[in-house]
Scaffold this motif. Sequence first.
Motif, mmCIF file in Angstrom:
data_model
loop_
_atom_site.group_PDB
_atom_site.id
_atom_site.type_symbol
_atom_site.label_atom_id
_atom_site.label_comp_id
_atom_site.label_asym_id
_atom_site.label_seq_id
_atom_site.Cartn_x
_atom_site.Cartn_y
_atom_site.Cartn_z
ATOM 1 N N PRO A 1 0.817 -1.226 0.000
ATOM 2 C CA PRO A 1 0.000 0.000 0.000
ATOM 3 C C PRO A 1 0.843 1.264 0.000
ATOM 4 C CG PRO A 1 -0.364 -1.275 2.000
ATOM 5 C CD PRO A 1 0.511 -2.075 1.164
ATOM 6 N N TYR B 1 -6.383 21.284 -5.572
ATOM 7 C CA TYR B 1 -6.921 20.140 -4.851
ATOM 8 C C TYR B 1 -6.235 18.854 -5.295
ATOM 9 C CZ TYR B 1 -10.613 23.333 -3.412
ATOM 10 O OH TYR B 1 -11.315 24.378 -2.903
ATOM 11 N N MET C 1 -3.086 18.744 -3.462
ATOM 12 C CA MET C 1 -3.358 18.366 -2.079
ATOM 13 C C MET C 1 -3.645 16.883 -1.994
ATOM 14 S SD MET C 1 -5.513 21.196 -0.116
ATOM 15 C CE MET C 1 -5.231 20.351 1.419
ATOM 16 N N VAL D 1 -1.866 14.202 0.351
ATOM 17 C CA VAL D 1 -2.574 13.253 1.215
ATOM 18 C C VAL D 1 -2.104 11.831 0.941
ATOM 19 C CG1 VAL D 1 -4.818 12.210 1.522
ATOM 20 C CG2 VAL D 1 -4.591 14.643 1.659
ATOM 21 N N LEU E 1 -0.489 9.439 3.713
ATOM 22 C CA LEU E 1 -1.057 8.114 3.973
ATOM 23 C C LEU E 1 -0.003 7.025 3.815
ATOM 24 C CD1 LEU E 1 -4.586 7.761 2.411
ATOM 25 C CD2 LEU E 1 -3.903 7.463 4.756
ATOM 26 N N LEU F 1 2.047 7.025 6.854
ATOM 27 C CA LEU F 1 1.331 6.486 8.007
ATOM 28 C C LEU F 1 1.194 4.970 7.900
ATOM 29 C CD1 LEU F 1 -1.471 9.104 8.602
ATOM 30 C CD2 LEU F 1 0.520 8.655 9.984
ATOM 31 N N PHE F 2 0.940 4.486 6.676
ATOM 32 C CA PHE F 2 0.848 3.039 6.502
ATOM 33 C C PHE F 2 2.178 2.374 6.841
ATOM 34 C CE2 PHE F 2 -3.255 2.477 5.436
ATOM 35 C CZ PHE F 2 -3.675 3.091 4.277
ATOM 36 N N LEU G 1 5.727 10.681 13.787
ATOM 37 C CA LEU G 1 4.708 11.701 13.556
ATOM 38 C C LEU G 1 5.305 13.095 13.663
ATOM 39 C CD1 LEU G 1 1.446 10.432 15.216
ATOM 40 C CD2 LEU G 1 1.864 10.997 12.850
ATOM 41 N N PHE H 1 -5.856 31.070 -1.004
ATOM 42 C CA PHE H 1 -5.978 29.758 -0.381
ATOM 43 C C PHE H 1 -5.944 29.864 1.134
ATOM 44 C CE2 PHE H 1 -5.841 25.274 -0.336
ATOM 45 C CZ PHE H 1 -5.026 24.899 0.700
ATOM 46 N N GLU I 1 -5.092 -6.449 2.554
ATOM 47 C CA GLU I 1 -4.540 -5.149 2.933
ATOM 48 C C GLU I 1 -4.843 -4.099 1.892
ATOM 49 O OE1 GLU I 1 -0.682 -5.864 5.303
ATOM 50 O OE2 GLU I 1 -0.270 -4.430 3.696
ATOM 51 N N LEU I 2 -4.716 -4.496 0.621
ATOM 52 C CA LEU I 2 -5.001 -3.528 -0.440
ATOM 53 C C LEU I 2 -6.467 -3.122 -0.413
ATOM 54 C CD1 LEU I 2 -2.853 -4.833 -3.379
ATOM 55 C CD2 LEU I 2 -2.579 -2.748 -2.089
ATOM 56 N N VAL J 1 -6.822 -0.557 2.214
ATOM 57 C CA VAL J 1 -6.309 0.736 1.723
ATOM 58 C C VAL J 1 -7.323 1.380 0.799
ATOM 59 C CG1 VAL J 1 -4.531 1.780 0.320
ATOM 60 C CG2 VAL J 1 -3.919 0.076 1.989
ATOM 61 N N ILE K 1 -10.010 2.989 2.766
ATOM 62 C CA ILE K 1 -9.594 4.270 3.338
ATOM 63 C C ILE K 1 -9.587 5.358 2.271
ATOM 64 C CG2 ILE K 1 -7.667 5.435 4.449
ATOM 65 C CD1 ILE K 1 -7.016 2.840 5.781
ATOM 66 N N LEU K 2 -9.129 5.013 1.067
ATOM 67 C CA LEU K 2 -9.142 6.006 -0.009
ATOM 68 C C LEU K 2 -10.564 6.400 -0.361
ATOM 69 C CD1 LEU K 2 -6.324 4.720 -2.322
ATOM 70 C CD2 LEU K 2 -6.317 6.712 -0.879
ATOM 71 N N TYR L 1 -12.957 21.942 0.875
ATOM 72 C CA TYR L 1 -12.193 20.749 0.508
ATOM 73 C C TYR L 1 -10.964 20.558 1.389
ATOM 74 C CZ TYR L 1 -9.542 17.684 -2.686
ATOM 75 O OH TYR L 1 -8.830 16.676 -3.243
ATOM 76 N N PRO L 2 -10.116 21.582 1.551
ATOM 77 C CA PRO L 2 -8.909 21.332 2.345
ATOM 78 C C PRO L 2 -9.229 20.889 3.761
ATOM 79 C CG PRO L 2 -8.741 23.422 1.215
ATOM 80 C CD PRO L 2 -10.148 22.975 1.090
ATOM 81 N N ILE M 1 -10.561 17.218 3.891
ATOM 82 C CA ILE M 1 -9.580 16.151 3.660
ATOM 83 C C ILE M 1 -8.585 16.075 4.809
ATOM 84 C CG2 ILE M 1 -7.696 17.189 2.341
ATOM 85 C CD1 ILE M 1 -8.123 15.019 0.305
ATOM 86 N N MET M 2 -8.268 17.231 5.405
ATOM 87 C CA MET M 2 -7.343 17.192 6.529
ATOM 88 C C MET M 2 -7.985 16.547 7.752
ATOM 89 S SD MET M 2 -4.380 18.034 5.856
ATOM 90 C CE MET M 2 -3.686 18.468 4.282
ATOM 91 N N LEU N 1 -7.893 12.825 7.228
ATOM 92 C CA LEU N 1 -6.543 12.314 7.433
ATOM 93 C C LEU N 1 -6.204 12.278 8.914
ATOM 94 C CD1 LEU N 1 -4.565 11.457 5.349
ATOM 95 C CD2 LEU N 1 -3.464 13.658 5.522
ATOM 96 N N PHE O 1 -7.769 9.392 10.470
ATOM 97 C CA PHE O 1 -7.056 8.147 10.253
ATOM 98 C C PHE O 1 -5.858 8.039 11.183
ATOM 99 C CE2 PHE O 1 -5.680 4.432 8.351
ATOM 100 C CZ PHE O 1 -4.333 4.512 8.080
ATOM 101 N N ALA O 2 -5.118 9.123 11.340
ATOM 102 C CA ALA O 2 -3.960 9.091 12.233
ATOM 103 C C ALA O 2 -4.406 8.817 13.667
ATOM 104 C CB ALA O 2 -3.191 10.415 12.159
ATOM 105 N N PHE P 1 -4.125 -2.755 9.881
ATOM 106 C CA PHE P 1 -4.936 -1.567 9.618
ATOM 107 C C PHE P 1 -6.427 -1.812 9.650
ATOM 108 C CE2 PHE P 1 -1.218 0.519 8.820
ATOM 109 C CZ PHE P 1 -0.532 -0.009 7.751
#
Lengths: 305, 334, 223
Positions: free
Chosen positions: A174, A286, A289, A293, A297, A300-301, B99, B256, C6-7, C10, C13-14, C93-94, C97-98, C101, C104-105, C123
Amino acid sequence: MEIIKPLIQYLAVIILSPLLLGLINRVKAKFAGRRGQPLLQLYFDLYKLSYKTPVYSRTTTWLFRAGPVIGLSAILCALAALPFAGRPGFLAFDGDFIFLIYLLGLGRFFTVLAALDTGSSFEGMGASREVQFAVFSEPAFFLALAALSKATGKLSLSGMFLALEPASWQAAAPALLLLTAALFIILLAENSRVPVDDPNTHLELTMIHEVMVLDHSGPDLAYILYGAALKLWFFGALIASAVLPRHSGSWLYDGAAFLGMMAVIAAAIGTVESVMARLRMIKVQYLLMGALVFSILALLFQTGR
Amino acid sequence: MGLYPLAALAFGGALLHVLNHALFKGLLFMGAGAVLHGAGTAEMEALGGLSKRMPRAAFLFVLGAAAACALPPFNGFAGEFLIYLGAFSALNGPANIVLAALLALAVLSAAGALALAVFSKAAGAVFLGEPRTQAAAGAHNCGPLMNAGMTLLAAACVVSGFAAPFLILPVSTALGAAFGLRTTLDFSGAAATPLIYLTAAFLALAAIVWVLAEKRRFFLGGRQPAAGPTWDCGYAAPSARMQYGASSFSQPLTAFFQPLLRKTLNIPVIAGYFPGKASFSSEARSVVFDHLYAPVIVRLRGLAFRFSWLQHGRLQFYILYIVAALMALLLWKL
Amino acid sequence: MSTLAELTIVFIILLNLALAVSGSMSVCIRLAAIQGVAAGLLPLLAGGGVMRGRAMAFAAFIILLKGAVFPWLMFRAREKTGARRDVDPLIGYPSSIMLCLGAFAASSWLGSRLPLPHSGVAFIVPASLATIFTGFLLITTRAKAITQVLGYLVIENGIYIFGLALFVEQPLMVELAILLDVFVAVFVMGIAIFHISREFDHIDTDQMDELTDWHQSEEGGNI
């Protein structure tokens, strides 16, 4: 320190990189039902431009003449440190990828300044958008390399690519998939490919990289075009080395496989350019971005393993 | 504790960067002073084209800007390189360190790219293009002493960029004074090899630049390049105000980050088919200043104002204060 | 097989990230359906290759339900109410998505702290918690009632994946019971949305924040 093999690799890169652009254009022409430009067109263009007399705007200063020289030197120096088929180039040391990314930044800085030197609003527009995209693509690039470093445990590019076995693809699939996707998006952004920028038109909608060099001519333009081909090779080589983990030990066999992979990547770029339209300017942010991301990821994986 | 060397590397890198920062920041401030002296204004939107009027200052400012963006082969690169190397080495540690390293890398690289945007904006809007106002068009060159000061610092920037391995010694000394011998050894051991390779790479870069410049001269073959106006797409009346100014150059980025920057825009209402004159203005006040510093300072000033009766200007009472303070000290010591 | 599982994780998550940022309702419905199908395939992939008949039957039933029935119900609800195509997110959007993320962390960290049995696939716990969080994100930051049902479906996907991590004896029976609840809920919500839209001419929950009785009493009407 070996000299012969890295020298042959370096010469191969310098001679073969304009072929990549020819391949991409041929693939795009195939999609459009045309026959397309000759594969060696960029070589002819470079030769023609080198012996033309340039025209300089009266507004420009020494920066305008120095920009292309510094940009091309930066990418040539970067290629000296880039691994070829997983084998190190001339320079390989811990942290060399940081140096490579900052060399690209050096080229970007002087290209932007040369663009602002003309005092034209077109070049200013391209320069403004170029530095904006860099803010998103540089973190994505660094973090993708961080994920690769974590997956292989090495700190130099050639070390990382040498440590990639088919087993590591099994174990870290992944993370490697995500970082390859991130690197591909960054390739599209940095080399002004659709969907980030259209390399063919000069309309205001697509004014990013192509427009920054609008006023250059003669040998300066030749330097810029050649530098663009080298930069495409740079990013393509990173992806090819990440995707091709087999190291059979034979230099010739690995080199041939690597060159084949570069051709496949060029075809992939041509395909992406033919099936997509260029994105709106906001959506490009985007997209980058999204690449960031993906890189996060991937890291993190790799950490959670 | 395998993490100890990484901390030494990153901290040493930070110290090295502070040292180099002093050099290029000084150069940049001197450049700003030269511009202020020559053009009479420091407003970037009113300047432009100063590279023709003060060429030496422009050259040195661009050099300082390149050093400030931590670009190779100038001196800003070595310190940032060591910090990056420390962060990358930290990726092999435990999860919380990873991290922290991720955050550090993301912020560092974004800040580096933002620095590139800022300095190209500054150098471009002030020195390049056409002058936007009369003040800029009539700017005069700064004197030889000003140029000499800037040249000195710029030379120091270039030399310390190429001679970065020699700077390990003062940084290690500082680290040793603060943290002990072990940190010094860790830092010099980890930083020496990469920095030496970097110097070799910088020399290679300089060699390639020289070769390409000579090749270009060869291609030109002694012919004189032609001169012409900047390509303006056939527009009939281009003016200097049509160039990208400082705020328009950074507009995509400030748009932005608008939630953080809180720019105020003054957009005119344009109605009808042939509208007349209209004006647009945008202002980006410092959010930290307005919402953090200013309230605190106002409170402090109010508090201090309560005691302003102590400052009345009468000499006898000031002498009384001194005597009272001395008496209090004497009584306290007894 | 474990790599394939695993894939798939993933991929799930995506899909969460894509759900957090996509602006078109039909795309969201399809993404939730794909996520449900992927979640349904997971026990087959993670089981180490042993294909028992009952497991395959359950998986087929769940895939049918999440991949075909639920999207069909949602699309029908959308046509009946004539809702607009886009989703009206309340945060940009930003930020979304943050947030995803960061979720997930945070769920990775949480997963490492929870005393769960060690499953063969990595995972699973972070993916399930992240999916549940994305469902919550959809519910709280979207204004349309249909997307809130969608968020509920995504939460159910996350719970399903979490159940896989727990290795409960006969996990599929428990899951089937939950699934039945969800089916009834979606059905009922579909009917309710239709009635709401018929009554109020819209399904914008942002505007449904006052009781009409209060209005009437303020205007001096009868209580």
